[in-house]
Write an enzyme that holds these catalytic residues in place. Structure first.
Site, PDB file in Angstrom:
ATOM      1  N   ILE A   1     -64.470 -20.101   5.725  1.00 10.11           N
ATOM      2  CA  ILE A   1     -64.323 -19.410   7.003  1.00 10.11           C
ATOM      3  C   ILE A   1     -63.088 -19.902   7.735  1.00 10.11           C
ATOM      4  CG2 ILE A   1     -65.378 -19.061   9.274  1.00 10.11           C
ATOM      5  CD1 ILE A   1     -68.110 -19.104   7.785  1.00 10.11           C
TER       6      ILE A   1
ATOM      7  N   VAL B   1     -66.810 -20.502  16.903  1.00  9.23           N
ATOM      8  CA  VAL B   1     -67.536 -19.556  16.057  1.00  9.23           C
ATOM      9  C   VAL B   1     -68.351 -20.295  15.003  1.00  9.23           C
ATOM     10  CG1 VAL B   1     -65.917 -17.644  16.393  1.00  9.23           C
ATOM     11  CG2 VAL B   1     -65.514 -19.281  14.535  1.00  9.23           C
ATOM     12  N   GLY B   2     -68.477 -21.613  15.162  1.00 10.40           N
ATOM     13  CA  GLY B   2     -69.216 -22.420  14.200  1.00 10.40           C
ATOM     14  C   GLY B   2     -70.679 -22.535  14.572  1.00 10.40           C
ATOM     15  N   ARG B   3     -71.032 -23.657  15.190  1.00 12.90           N
ATOM     16  CA  ARG B   3     -72.391 -23.894  15.637  1.00 12.90           C
ATOM     17  C   ARG B   3     -72.359 -24.436  17.060  1.00 12.90           C
ATOM     18  NH1 ARG B   3     -74.325 -20.822  12.590  1.00 12.90           N
ATOM     19  NH2 ARG B   3     -75.957 -21.182  11.032  1.00 12.90           N
TER      20      ARG B   3
ATOM     21  N   ASP C   1     -69.134 -17.994  20.871  1.00 15.15           N
ATOM     22  CA  ASP C   1     -69.993 -17.048  20.165  1.00 15.15           C
ATOM     23  C   ASP C   1     -71.321 -17.689  19.797  1.00 15.15           C
ATOM     24  OD1 ASP C   1     -70.449 -14.450  18.943  1.00 15.15           O
ATOM     25  OD2 ASP C   1     -70.338 -15.494  17.015  1.00 15.15           O
TER      26      ASP C   1
ATOM     27  N   GLU D   1     -80.229 -20.623  21.519  1.00 13.52           N
ATOM     28  CA  GLU D   1     -80.027 -19.180  21.488  1.00 13.52           C
ATOM     29  C   GLU D   1     -81.353 -18.452  21.338  1.00 13.52           C
ATOM     30  OE1 GLU D   1     -75.720 -19.485  19.112  1.00 13.52           O
ATOM     31  OE2 GLU D   1     -77.395 -18.352  18.248  1.00 13.52           O
TER      32      GLU D   1
ATOM     33  N   HIS E   1     -73.572 -14.449  19.301  1.00 12.72           N
ATOM     34  CA  HIS E   1     -73.607 -14.886  17.895  1.00 12.72           C
ATOM     35  C   HIS E   1     -73.337 -13.686  16.977  1.00 12.72           C
ATOM     36  CE1 HIS E   1     -75.371 -18.291  15.247  1.00 12.72           C
ATOM     37  NE2 HIS E   1     -74.501 -17.571  14.545  1.00 12.72           N
ATOM     38  N   SER E   2     -72.242 -13.003  17.283  1.00 11.04           N
ATOM     39  CA  SER E   2     -71.961 -11.743  16.594  1.00 11.04           C
ATOM     40  C   SER E   2     -70.624 -11.729  15.860  1.00 11.04           C
ATOM     41  CB  SER E   2     -71.977 -10.596  17.615  1.00 11.04           C
ATOM     42  OG  SER E   2     -71.051 -10.836  18.653  1.00 11.04           O
TER      43      SER E   2
ATOM     44  N   GLY F   1     -69.741 -13.092  13.081  1.00 11.22           N
ATOM     45  CA  GLY F   1     -69.795 -13.041  11.617  1.00 11.22           C
ATOM     46  C   GLY F   1     -71.129 -12.564  11.099  1.00 11.22           C
TER      47      GLY F   1
END
Length: 327
Positions: A154, A240-242, A266, A271, A290-291, A293
């Protein structure tokens, strides 16, 4: 460090029952049945009938199936931290994951926010809402530096897309599975330079964007804390990871003090974020759901097929998860 799980023996794989998560779409289940040549059963909390090995496809693994009977679990997600944190992983079980075109999607997400910022899209949107006309300055992404944490599939996809726009890309590798160790001279496609995590202070100060694609492991929890954010000099932070790799309190302080220019998140530690969650009040921050990927059924089919063919040929799949590292 745990030893790599052995590949499923051909005879055992031939006899294995296929268990799939009830949440999987019917069309995806039929594809999995076609690939494996057997009918699928629902993967649930109750133990499967004894005496046969198990091949599971899903996103969670019930405690009752964390046994030596589990030959192989294929995750329909790229992140496997929920699987590994749910209990001891059976030493004999192969774990593979789905990546699909996630890197491409996440790279476009990152670039979109970078371009939006450089073209003053948030400011122009606010002006439009007020029916206000005013010229605003813009900037080019070319020639500026993006510091990308994570140099795997990624992170490298993000780096390649940014390089194509003339961005100087520096990859930060916390560990490496192949090639020279972090800190030595390495060539990784997608990056102009790759450094170790203990060498990032200077690059944090020079970066225009700090981008995280890190997975969540014991070593990366809270990775972006006060010390790291203190080294930032006006960069925008994109995660965009965690979510749990970020100390949200430290990020808030950095935003309020101006060390971090903006944040695009993201992912969050918890969540979904409730309407009253303090994260919604972080200054100069955009939160997306969380969109960046989202995994598609076709991604699962493509990656599971590749793993199945590799195992059938006696090769370790490229998408094997090192359960010791967590990715």
């Amino acid at each position: 460090m745990p030893l790599p799980a052995p590949l499923p023996a051909p005879g055992a794989l031939l006899r294995a029952r296929l268990l799939v998560a009830p949440s999987l779409d019917g069309g995806l289940v039929r594809e999995l049945e076609r690939i494996t040549g057997r009918s699928a059963e629902a993967l649930g909390d109750a133990p499967a009938p004894p005496g046969v090995p198990l091949l599971c496809v899903g996103d969670t693994l019930p405690e009752a199936l964390r046994t030596s009977r589990l030959l192989w679990f294929h995750s329909v997600n790229a992140g496997t931290d929920p699987l590994l944190s749910g209990g001891p992983w059976p030493a004999s079980a192969l774990l593979t994951r789905t990546v699909g075109r996630m890197g491409e999607r996440m790279a476009q997400y990152v670039l979109a926010w970078m371009l939006a910022e450089c073209q003053s899209v948030p400011e122009f949107t606010a002006q439009h809402a007020r029916a206000h006309w005013e010229r605003l300055p813009t900037e080019l992404v070319a020639g500026q530096t993006a510091l990308v944490y994570g140099t795997g599939r990624i992170g490298a996809a993000v780096g390649r897309l940014l390089q194509g726009c003339g961005v100087r890309t520096v990859g930060v590798a916390r560990t490496t599975r192949l090639g020279p160790p972090p800190g030595s001279v390495r060539v990784v496609p997608g990056f102009d330079r790759v450094i170790g995590a203990d060498e990032d202070a200077g690059e944090l100060g020079d970066a225009r964007w700090v981008i995280s694609t890190l997975p969540l492991t014991g070593a990366t929890e809270g990775f972006f804390g006060a010390a790291r954010f203190a080294a930032v000099r006006g960069a925008t932070f994109v995660n965009v990871g965690r979510g749990a790799t970020v100390d949200t309190g430290a990020l808030e302080s950095a935003l309020r003090e101006g060390a971090v220019r903006r944040a695009v998140l993201d992912v969050l530690p918890e969540e979904p974020a409730a309407p009253g969650d303090p994260v919604w009040k972080l200054p100069r921050t955009v939160i997306t759901s969380h969109s960046s990927g989202i995994t598609t059924d076709q991604d699962v089919v493509t990656d599971f097929t590749a793993c199945w063919e590799a195992v059938a040929a006696g090769r370790r799949p490229e998408l094997t998860v090192d359960v010791g590292r967590g990715y």
